[in-house]
Design a protein around this motif. Structure first.
Motif, PDB file in Angstrom:
ATOM      1  N   GLU A 225       1.892 -13.308  20.465  1.00 38.08           N
ATOM      2  CA  GLU A 225       2.417 -12.667  19.257  1.00 38.08           C
ATOM      3  C   GLU A 225       2.108 -13.504  18.016  1.00 38.08           C
ATOM      4  OE1 GLU A 225       6.768 -11.880  17.345  1.00 38.08           O
ATOM      5  OE2 GLU A 225       6.542 -11.402  19.472  1.00 38.08           O
ATOM      6  N   THR A 226       2.280 -14.810  18.123  1.00 43.31           N
ATOM      7  CA  THR A 226       2.014 -15.703  16.999  1.00 43.31           C
ATOM      8  C   THR A 226       0.536 -15.681  16.626  1.00 43.31           C
ATOM      9  OG1 THR A 226       3.849 -17.119  17.660  1.00 43.31           O
ATOM     10  CG2 THR A 226       2.220 -18.086  16.191  1.00 43.31           C
ATOM     11  N   ALA A 227      -0.328 -15.714  17.631  1.00 45.32           N
ATOM     12  CA  ALA A 227      -1.768 -15.670  17.366  1.00 45.32           C
ATOM     13  C   ALA A 227      -2.163 -14.370  16.680  1.00 45.32           C
ATOM     14  CB  ALA A 227      -2.541 -15.845  18.670  1.00 45.32           C
TER      15      ALA A 227
ATOM     16  N   LEU B  67       4.540 -17.915  26.554  1.00 43.84           N
ATOM     17  CA  LEU B  67       3.195 -17.332  26.496  1.00 43.84           C
ATOM     18  C   LEU B  67       3.187 -16.023  25.712  1.00 43.84           C
ATOM     19  CD1 LEU B  67       1.926 -18.130  30.091  1.00 43.84           C
ATOM     20  CD2 LEU B  67       1.133 -19.144  27.946  1.00 43.84           C
ATOM     21  N   VAL B  68       4.219 -15.218  25.888  1.00 41.42           N
ATOM     22  CA  VAL B  68       4.331 -13.979  25.107  1.00 41.42           C
ATOM     23  C   VAL B  68       4.446 -14.313  23.630  1.00 41.42           C
ATOM     24  CG1 VAL B  68       5.825 -11.995  24.623  1.00 41.42           C
ATOM     25  CG2 VAL B  68       5.283 -12.596  26.989  1.00 41.42           C
TER      26      VAL B  68
ATOM     27  N   LEU C 207       5.516 -25.478  26.061  1.00 37.12           N
ATOM     28  CA  LEU C 207       4.693 -25.298  27.261  1.00 37.12           C
ATOM     29  C   LEU C 207       4.319 -26.638  27.882  1.00 37.12           C
ATOM     30  CD1 LEU C 207       2.421 -22.327  26.167  1.00 37.12           C
ATOM     31  CD2 LEU C 207       4.147 -22.322  27.982  1.00 37.12           C
ATOM     32  N   ALA C 208       4.050 -27.634  27.053  1.00 39.84           N
ATOM     33  CA  ALA C 208       3.692 -28.954  27.565  1.00 39.84           C
ATOM     34  C   ALA C 208       4.848 -29.603  28.324  1.00 39.84           C
ATOM     35  CB  ALA C 208       3.248 -29.849  26.422  1.00 39.84           C
ATOM     36  N   ASN C 209       6.075 -29.254  27.954  1.00 42.37           N
ATOM     37  CA  ASN C 209       7.255 -29.859  28.584  1.00 42.37           C
ATOM     38  C   ASN C 209       7.964 -28.935  29.558  1.00 42.37           C
ATOM     39  OD1 ASN C 209       7.701 -32.604  27.264  1.00 42.37           O
ATOM     40  ND2 ASN C 209       7.278 -31.274  25.515  1.00 42.37           N
ATOM     41  N   ALA C 210       7.395 -27.785  29.852  1.00 39.47           N
ATOM     42  CA  ALA C 210       8.071 -26.778  30.665  1.00 39.47           C
ATOM     43  C   ALA C 210       8.411 -27.263  32.074  1.00 39.47           C
ATOM     44  CB  ALA C 210       7.231 -25.504  30.747  1.00 39.47           C
ATOM     45  N   GLU C 211       7.616 -28.122  32.633  1.00 36.88           N
ATOM     46  CA  GLU C 211       7.835 -28.567  34.018  1.00 36.88           C
ATOM     47  C   GLU C 211       8.460 -29.955  34.106  1.00 36.88           C
ATOM     48  OE1 GLU C 211       7.290 -26.513  36.636  1.00 36.88           O
ATOM     49  OE2 GLU C 211       6.703 -24.987  35.173  1.00 36.88           O
TER      50      GLU C 211
ATOM     51  N   VAL D   3       3.540 -23.667  12.448  1.00 38.76           N
ATOM     52  CA  VAL D   3       4.720 -24.384  12.955  1.00 38.76           C
ATOM     53  C   VAL D   3       5.201 -23.722  14.238  1.00 38.76           C
ATOM     54  CG1 VAL D   3       7.151 -24.923  12.496  1.00 38.76           C
ATOM     55  CG2 VAL D   3       5.435 -25.285  10.713  1.00 38.76           C
ATOM     56  N   ARG D   4       5.249 -22.404  14.226  1.00 41.76           N
ATOM     57  CA  ARG D   4       5.685 -21.658  15.416  1.00 41.76           C
ATOM     58  C   ARG D   4       4.760 -21.941  16.591  1.00 41.76           C
ATOM     59  NH1 ARG D   4       5.997 -15.083  15.714  1.00 41.76           N
ATOM     60  NH2 ARG D   4       7.024 -14.919  17.728  1.00 41.76           N
ATOM     61  N   LEU D   5       3.456 -21.945  16.354  1.00 42.25           N
ATOM     62  CA  LEU D   5       2.498 -22.205  17.426  1.00 42.25           C
ATOM     63  C   LEU D   5       2.617 -23.630  17.951  1.00 42.25           C
ATOM     64  CD1 LEU D   5       0.308 -20.741  18.992  1.00 42.25           C
ATOM     65  CD2 LEU D   5      -1.337 -21.536  17.299  1.00 42.25           C
ATOM     66  N   ASN D   6       2.869 -24.587  17.070  1.00 39.94           N
ATOM     67  CA  ASN D   6       3.043 -25.972  17.508  1.00 39.94           C
ATOM     68  C   ASN D   6       4.292 -26.153  18.362  1.00 39.94           C
ATOM     69  OD1 ASN D   6       0.696 -27.028  16.398  1.00 39.94           O
ATOM     70  ND2 ASN D   6       1.663 -27.467  14.443  1.00 39.94           N
TER      71      ASN D   6
END
Length: 132
Positions: free
Chosen positions: A105-107, A100-101, A29-33, A20-23
């Motif tokens: 950490e999640t991975a 990204l950090v 990240l997909a919506n960052a810009e 869930v955290r990774l999703n």
């Protein structure tokens, strides 16, 4: 009262929570810009909320919800098609570097849990072999 949880139950729940955290990180990240014409419509980072769940002498984690964090940033871009009457757009309230950090950490936590599962499986199989 809940039954006692096995190492497999605990690790499985931990892996589900990290997924869930990774999703949510991937969505951030997909919506960052992205930008919006209103502050209310701007994307805000999502963060899962974890809670400890006890089952007798053992404990595991549950995801109790997802909250939206971050404050959209106002940018003056009068030529942007989404600009409001004052020429402002609202950029997503996401810090890609922080995301990204969190992803790394999640991975790592997910990989550690996979190692726990692997060790528990090996121990269980070795115990069964001893019983022969």
């Amino acid at each position: 009262m809940m039954k006692e949880l096995s190492a497999f139950d605990i690790a499985g729940r931990a892996m589900s929570a990290q997924l869930v955290r990774l999703n949510t990180i991937a969505s951030n990240l997909a919506n960052a810009e992205t930008v919006s014409g209103t502050e209310a419509g701007a994307y805000r980072a999502m963060k899962p909320v974890f809670a400890t769940q006890y089952a007798g002498a053992t404990a595991t984690v549950n995801v109790t919800g997802i909250v939206h964090t971050g404050t959209p940033e106002r940018q003056h871009q009068p030529d942007h098609p989404l600009a409001d009457a004052d020429g402002n757009v609202w950029a997503a309230g996401v810090d890609p570097n922080q995301e990204l950090v969190e992803m790394v950490e999640t991975a790592r936590q997910y990989a550690n849990t996979v190692e726990v599962l692997s060790t528990a499986k090996t121990l269980a199989l070795d115990t069964l072999r001893l019983g022969r």
